[in-house]
Scaffold this motif. Structure first.
Motif, PDB file in Angstrom:
ATOM      1  N   GLY A 136     -11.813  -1.179   0.285  1.00 32.24           N
ATOM      2  CA  GLY A 136     -10.903  -0.112   0.694  1.00 32.24           C
ATOM      3  C   GLY A 136     -11.628   1.144   1.111  1.00 32.24           C
ATOM      4  O   GLY A 136     -11.279   1.784   2.111  1.00 32.24           O
ATOM      5  N   ALA A 137     -12.657   1.520   0.356  1.00 35.18           N
ATOM      6  CA  ALA A 137     -13.411   2.723   0.695  1.00 35.18           C
ATOM      7  C   ALA A 137     -14.163   2.552   2.011  1.00 35.18           C
ATOM      8  O   ALA A 137     -14.208   3.465   2.839  1.00 35.18           O
ATOM      9  CB  ALA A 137     -14.388   3.053  -0.427  1.00 35.18           C
ATOM     10  N   VAL A 138     -14.740   1.381   2.227  1.00 38.52           N
ATOM     11  CA  VAL A 138     -15.461   1.119   3.473  1.00 38.52           C
ATOM     12  C   VAL A 138     -14.508   1.156   4.666  1.00 38.52           C
ATOM     13  O   VAL A 138     -14.838   1.694   5.728  1.00 38.52           O
ATOM     14  CB  VAL A 138     -16.186  -0.241   3.392  1.00 38.52           C
ATOM     15  N   ALA A 139     -13.310   0.621   4.485  1.00 32.25           N
ATOM     16  CA  ALA A 139     -12.324   0.657   5.569  1.00 32.25           C
ATOM     17  C   ALA A 139     -11.968   2.093   5.941  1.00 32.25           C
ATOM     18  O   ALA A 139     -11.861   2.438   7.124  1.00 32.25           O
ATOM     19  CB  ALA A 139     -11.070  -0.111   5.149  1.00 32.25           C
ATOM     20  N   VAL A 140     -11.804   2.948   4.941  1.00 35.32           N
ATOM     21  CA  VAL A 140     -11.492   4.356   5.209  1.00 35.32           C
ATOM     22  C   VAL A 140     -12.637   5.035   5.941  1.00 35.32           C
ATOM     23  O   VAL A 140     -12.434   5.779   6.913  1.00 35.32           O
ATOM     24  CB  VAL A 140     -11.178   5.091   3.890  1.00 35.32           C
ATOM     25  N   LEU A 141     -13.862   4.773   5.506  1.00 34.60           N
ATOM     26  CA  LEU A 141     -15.017   5.439   6.092  1.00 34.60           C
ATOM     27  C   LEU A 141     -15.304   4.967   7.518  1.00 34.60           C
ATOM     28  O   LEU A 141     -15.682   5.769   8.381  1.00 34.60           O
ATOM     29  CB  LEU A 141     -16.248   5.202   5.215  1.00 34.60           C
ATOM     30  N   LEU A 142     -15.123   3.682   7.774  1.00 33.58           N
ATOM     31  CA  LEU A 142     -15.501   3.133   9.073  1.00 33.58           C
ATOM     32  C   LEU A 142     -14.382   3.158  10.111  1.00 33.58           C
ATOM     33  O   LEU A 142     -14.659   3.249  11.306  1.00 33.58           O
ATOM     34  CB  LEU A 142     -15.991   1.682   8.910  1.00 33.58           C
ATOM     35  N   LEU A 143     -13.146   3.098   9.675  1.00 35.53           N
ATOM     36  CA  LEU A 143     -12.029   3.049  10.615  1.00 35.53           C
ATOM     37  C   LEU A 143     -11.446   4.419  10.902  1.00 35.53           C
ATOM     38  O   LEU A 143     -10.437   4.527  11.610  1.00 35.53           O
ATOM     39  CB  LEU A 143     -10.934   2.111  10.083  1.00 35.53           C
ATOM     40  N   ILE A 183     -18.626  -3.604   8.279  1.00 39.76           N
ATOM     41  CA  ILE A 183     -19.899  -2.924   8.545  1.00 39.76           C
ATOM     42  C   ILE A 183     -20.524  -3.446   9.834  1.00 39.76           C
ATOM     43  O   ILE A 183     -21.080  -2.685  10.634  1.00 39.76           O
ATOM     44  CB  ILE A 183     -20.857  -3.107   7.348  1.00 39.76           C
ATOM     45  N   SER A 184     -20.426  -4.748  10.067  1.00 45.66           N
ATOM     46  CA  SER A 184     -21.023  -5.326  11.276  1.00 45.66           C
ATOM     47  C   SER A 184     -20.318  -4.878  12.548  1.00 45.66           C
ATOM     48  O   SER A 184     -20.919  -4.872  13.627  1.00 45.66           O
ATOM     49  CB  SER A 184     -20.988  -6.852  11.192  1.00 45.66           C
ATOM     50  N   PRO A 216     -23.763   4.265  13.977  1.00 47.37           N
ATOM     51  CA  PRO A 216     -24.804   3.993  12.968  1.00 47.37           C
ATOM     52  C   PRO A 216     -24.808   5.006  11.830  1.00 47.37           C
ATOM     53  O   PRO A 216     -25.205   4.695  10.717  1.00 47.37           O
ATOM     54  CB  PRO A 216     -26.108   4.065  13.777  1.00 47.37           C
ATOM     55  N   TYR A 217     -24.345   6.239  12.115  1.00 53.42           N
ATOM     56  CA  TYR A 217     -24.293   7.241  11.054  1.00 53.42           C
ATOM     57  C   TYR A 217     -23.225   6.877  10.019  1.00 53.42           C
ATOM     58  O   TYR A 217     -23.401   7.115   8.825  1.00 53.42           O
ATOM     59  CB  TYR A 217     -24.004   8.619  11.652  1.00 53.42           C
ATOM     60  N   ALA A 218     -22.115   6.320  10.511  1.00 48.47           N
ATOM     61  CA  ALA A 218     -21.073   5.875   9.582  1.00 48.47           C
ATOM     62  C   ALA A 218     -21.580   4.717   8.727  1.00 48.47           C
ATOM     63  O   ALA A 218     -21.269   4.636   7.528  1.00 48.47           O
ATOM     64  CB  ALA A 218     -19.829   5.461  10.349  1.00 48.47           C
ATOM     65  N   VAL A 219     -22.357   3.812   9.322  1.00 44.60           N
ATOM     66  CA  VAL A 219     -22.924   2.696   8.560  1.00 44.60           C
ATOM     67  C   VAL A 219     -23.857   3.215   7.470  1.00 44.60           C
ATOM     68  O   VAL A 219     -23.831   2.744   6.328  1.00 44.60           O
ATOM     69  CB  VAL A 219     -23.675   1.736   9.500  1.00 44.60           C
ATOM     70  N   ALA A 220     -24.676   4.207   7.820  1.00 46.76           N
ATOM     71  CA  ALA A 220     -25.585   4.793   6.825  1.00 46.76           C
ATOM     72  C   ALA A 220     -24.805   5.435   5.685  1.00 46.76           C
ATOM     73  O   ALA A 220     -25.183   5.312   4.510  1.00 46.76           O
ATOM     74  CB  ALA A 220     -26.492   5.823   7.495  1.00 46.76           C
TER      75      ALA A 220
END
Length: 320
Positions: free
Chosen positions: A90-97, A153-154, A159-163
């Motif tokens: 859930g946190a990754v979805a918020v950060l990347l989307l 992530i893929s 790339p800054y969001a991935v970091a």
């Protein structure tokens, strides 16, 4: 037993004091009530971090002890039921989307997926509340959440969001304030209460599921408490700190020879021991040489992985 518990309480208090004092700039106890820049560092940075470390360590240690008693598996850990990986998803979805850049949005996303995963787990195992069914469903959820996190992530174009995501996934208490404390503590408290209510049933379950039923234990109610407590407590901790592993595995094993092998007798010591371990580990992360800090999740992995290996070696010696 009371003397041992009192000593553990003193150790936890000392670890809390160390967390407030330790850092690149040490703050001596006699300077805690002073104002100016020292007071700002103490009340805006150190105190919230110590409170979160105490709460997160307590719920991880408590949930580890409960899960080991419920699953009757000495290697059980909150990650087994998919809470950590679901919260991370859930946190990754918020950060990347781009669903929100604030910590509140990350917290909401992590809690939503952790709660949804626990609800799904309850549905999958409701008609058959056995420990085998429970752990298999949790393993499936953990694997699925991990795969979806890697997939997001893929696909990230930035790339800054991935970091940023990778940094968050390593787990840390860095730069957490009172906003995070007020967000996480109510969920962690409710989760801890739910897990504490399992104590009598865990003692009966140690005799086997059939014996527990004959003693009046309702396995469906017990499972619901485990799901609710783990989902709320561990989900909130993951939401606010990222993924911090091995606390629920290491602490019960360290304390079991001291406080006994009865599951209910281990719950409070595991909560206190988890708090002490996380607070000390976080303090050592701040004291590590270099400009930056070692991430708490990395430090706990460095502690937990050799411990896990030691358990496997001992188990192999017993089996042979």
């Amino acid at each position: 037993m009371r003397v041992r518990l009192a000593i553990l309480v003193l150790v936890t208090v000392a670890a809390f004091a160390l967390s407030i004092a330790a850092g690149k700039v040490w703050i001596a106890p006699w300077a805690w009530l002073s104002g100016g820049s020292t007071g700002a560092i103490l009340f805006e940075l150190r105190l919230p971090r110590a409170l979160l470390g105490f709460a997160v360590g307590a719920i991880l240690g408590l949930s580890g002890a409960v899960l080991q008693g419920y699953l009757r598996n000495p290697l059980a850990d909150p990650a087994v039921v998919g809470v950590s990986s679901s919260g991370a998803l859930g946190a990754v979805a918020v950060l990347l989307l781009g669903l929100g850049g604030s910590l509140i949005a990350v917290f909401a996303g992590a809690m939503a997926t952790a709660g949804g995963a626990m609800a799904l787990l309850a549905v999958l195992t409701w008609r058959n509340p056995s420990t085998v069914q429970f752990i298999l469903a949790g393993t499936v959820l953990a694997t699925l959440a991990g795969a979806l996190t890697a997939f997001l992530i893929s696909l990230a174009p930035n790339p800054y969001a991935v970091a940023e995501v990778i940094d968050w996934l390593m787990g840390a208490l860095t730069d957490r304030g009172m906003d995070e404390v007020t967000l996480a503590l109510p969920f962690i408290a409710v989760g801890a209460i739910a897990l504490a209510l399992t104590a009598p049933s865990l003692d009966a379950l140690a005799l086997g599921e059939d014996a527990a039923r004959s003693l009046g234990v309702r396995l469906g109610r017990l499972q619901a408490l485990v799901v609710l407590g783990t989902g709320l407590g561990v989900g909130a901790s993951v939401a606010v700190t990222g993924v911090v592993g091995f606390v629920g595995l290491v602490v019960p094993h360290l304390l079991r020879p001291v406080f006994g092998y009865r599951p209910s007798a281990l719950l409070l010591p595991s909560a206190l021991g988890g708090s002490a371990l996380v607070l000390v580990a976080d303090s050592l992360c701040r004291l590590a040489p270099g400009v930056g800090e070692v991430r708490l999740g990395v430090a706990m992995a460095l502690i937990g992985a050799p411990f896990f290996l030691l358990l496997l070696v001992r188990g192999r010696a017993v089996w042979n």
